[in-house]
Design an enzyme around this catalytic site. Sequence first.
Site, PDB file in Angstrom:
ATOM      1  N   SER A  84       0.802  -1.236   0.000  1.00 16.16           N
ATOM      2  CA  SER A  84       0.000   0.000   0.000  1.00 16.16           C
ATOM      3  C   SER A  84       0.829   1.278   0.000  1.00 16.16           C
ATOM      4  O   SER A  84       0.275   2.359  -0.210  1.00 16.16           O
ATOM      5  CB  SER A  84      -0.945   0.031   1.200  1.00 16.16           C
ATOM      6  OG  SER A  84      -2.027  -0.835   0.975  1.00 16.16           O
ATOM      7  N   LYS A 128       0.365   3.235  -3.007  1.00 14.07           N
ATOM      8  CA  LYS A 128      -0.804   4.121  -3.172  1.00 14.07           C
ATOM      9  C   LYS A 128      -0.417   5.591  -3.016  1.00 14.07           C
ATOM     10  O   LYS A 128      -1.058   6.479  -3.584  1.00 14.07           O
ATOM     11  CB  LYS A 128      -1.875   3.763  -2.140  1.00 14.07           C
ATOM     12  CG  LYS A 128      -2.427   2.339  -2.266  1.00 14.07           C
ATOM     13  CD  LYS A 128      -3.241   2.007  -1.029  1.00 14.07           C
ATOM     14  CE  LYS A 128      -3.895   0.648  -1.058  1.00 14.07           C
ATOM     15  NZ  LYS A 128      -4.592   0.340   0.202  1.00 14.07           N
ATOM     16  N   TYR A 149      -2.970  -2.614 -10.560  1.00 17.09           N
ATOM     17  CA  TYR A 149      -2.932  -2.432  -9.099  1.00 17.09           C
ATOM     18  C   TYR A 149      -2.031  -3.486  -8.439  1.00 17.09           C
ATOM     19  O   TYR A 149      -1.222  -3.165  -7.564  1.00 17.09           O
ATOM     20  CB  TYR A 149      -4.365  -2.496  -8.552  1.00 17.09           C
ATOM     21  CG  TYR A 149      -4.457  -2.419  -7.053  1.00 17.09           C
ATOM     22  CD1 TYR A 149      -4.423  -1.183  -6.395  1.00 17.09           C
ATOM     23  CD2 TYR A 149      -4.592  -3.569  -6.277  1.00 17.09           C
ATOM     24  CE1 TYR A 149      -4.504  -1.104  -5.009  1.00 17.09           C
ATOM     25  CE2 TYR A 149      -4.679  -3.501  -4.894  1.00 17.09           C
ATOM     26  CZ  TYR A 149      -4.644  -2.275  -4.272  1.00 17.09           C
ATOM     27  OH  TYR A 149      -4.726  -2.207  -2.893  1.00 17.09           O
ATOM     28  N   TYR A 158      -5.184   4.113   7.793  1.00 19.25           N
ATOM     29  CA  TYR A 158      -6.559   3.583   7.814  1.00 19.25           C
ATOM     30  C   TYR A 158      -7.220   3.792   9.178  1.00 19.25           C
ATOM     31  O   TYR A 158      -7.207   4.898   9.708  1.00 19.25           O
ATOM     32  CB  TYR A 158      -6.568   2.098   7.412  1.00 19.25           C
ATOM     33  CG  TYR A 158      -5.655   1.795   6.252  1.00 19.25           C
ATOM     34  CD1 TYR A 158      -5.987   2.239   4.972  1.00 19.25           C
ATOM     35  CD2 TYR A 158      -4.464   1.110   6.418  1.00 19.25           C
ATOM     36  CE1 TYR A 158      -5.149   1.987   3.904  1.00 19.25           C
ATOM     37  CE2 TYR A 158      -3.622   0.856   5.349  1.00 19.25           C
ATOM     38  CZ  TYR A 158      -3.986   1.297   4.102  1.00 19.25           C
ATOM     39  OH  TYR A 158      -3.152   1.054   3.042  1.00 19.25           O
ATOM     40  N   VAL A 182       1.104  -3.708   3.852  1.00 19.99           N
ATOM     41  CA  VAL A 182       1.073  -5.038   4.480  1.00 19.99           C
ATOM     42  C   VAL A 182       2.344  -5.860   4.227  1.00 19.99           C
ATOM     43  O   VAL A 182       2.478  -6.958   4.769  1.00 19.99           O
ATOM     44  CB  VAL A 182      -0.177  -5.882   4.091  1.00 19.99           C
ATOM     45  CG1 VAL A 182      -1.435  -5.343   4.716  1.00 19.99           C
ATOM     46  CG2 VAL A 182      -0.296  -6.035   2.590  1.00 19.99           C
TER      47      VAL A 182
HETATM   48  O1  DON Z   1      -4.836  -4.568  -1.902  1.00 20.39           O
HETATM   49  C1  DON Z   1      -4.319  -5.118  -0.928  1.00 20.39           C
HETATM   50  O2  DON Z   1      -4.985  -5.655  -0.059  1.00 20.39           O
HETATM   51  C2  DON Z   1      -2.796  -5.086  -0.827  1.00 20.39           C
HETATM   52  N1  DON Z   1      -2.189  -5.198  -2.108  1.00 20.39           N
HETATM   53  C3  DON Z   1      -2.320  -3.846  -0.143  1.00 20.39           C
HETATM   54  C4  DON Z   1      -2.931  -3.615   1.224  1.00 20.39           C
HETATM   55  C5  DON Z   1      -2.052  -2.886   2.162  1.00 20.39           C
HETATM   56  O3  DON Z   1      -0.853  -2.848   2.017  1.00 20.39           O
HETATM   57  C6  DON Z   1      -2.710  -2.274   3.361  1.00 20.39           C
HETATM   58  N2  DON Z   1      -1.763  -1.558   4.183  1.00 20.39           N
HETATM   59  N3  DON Z   1      -1.418  -1.692   5.321  1.00 20.39           N
END
Ligand code: DON
Length: 314
Positions: free
Chosen positions: A72, A75, A197, A250, A268
């Site tokens: 993330s 993003k 994505y 978040y 993550v």
């Molecule tokens: O879309 C997802 O769920 C993952 N590729 C990224 C989520 C993420 O990194 C949330 N951050 N803490």
Amino acid sequence: MLQTKAHPEDQLQDILDRIAEQAHALYGQGKVASYIPALAQVQPRQFGIAIALVDGSCVSAGSAGTPFSIQSISKLFTFVLALKLMGDDVWRRVGREPSGAAFNSMVQLETEKGIPRNPFINAGALVITDMLTTRYAHLDIALLGALRRLSDSPDLNWDMQTAKSERDTAHRNMALAYFMKSYGNFVNEPELVLDNYCRQCAIEMSCAQLAQATMFLANGGRDIGGMQEQFLSADAARRVNALLLTCGAYDAAGDFAYRIGLPIKTGVGGGIVAIVPGVGTVAVWGPELDAKGNSVLGAFALERLVQETGWSHD
Ligand code: DON
């Protein structure tokens, strides 16, 4: 409080070495992300931290040179690209309020008619990637190009196996995309946007590379690395930092603001970047996550760092 002018590197090195040692005591308190099968294979007991200062120097400890999946944190970069291309028009399709909900939550999307709360929750990031998919024939190449220049790392890439692993299991993100399409807030085919994505999330960078790549946000929008240019306007950089402070973690954004008080973005893969406006950037990595998907060792290290340095967002 840290004297940032006198011998900053020596002092910071001592602080980082101490923090790295203390962080090791937290091994075992979190779990690696497992909903993306490739991430479940990562060795949990790892830690790295790097600080890039606006004077061009860099200080690090632990495995600061080890590449990891930025997830993330990507993003942040796609949002900046969209802001550069579209300016305030991005706000027609995504909000800028904290969601107070998990990063992959669907619940607000129905009551808010397919407009995601902010660009950092998955739904918001998917809309941003949808916008960029319209603008770029090869978004992965465009994004990598910007990141390679910002981090001075021509070899930087996305990991095919991680991207495929996420793409094969991206049912929830696909559902978010189709749901937004039903409200008219998705232009491209969800399959195509999900390909892009999953590639952006699978980009691999080290703490040292991430700290350098985000430097423009600490430096009034101006890159001091490979590009040496005004990458983003100073006003836009200030606004990105405000969003990172309120939405970057978040449903833990309030807790992070209370403990750390800096604009941050988590992923993550266990990475966190933090911006110290006018001073520099910090990137930290520890794959073990807490229940909200944020790095346990990363949050600890940032909290200790701001306690020792007195760094804050103002
Ligand atoms: O879309 C997802 O769920 C993952 N590729 C990224 C989520 C993420 O990194 C949330 N951050 N803490």
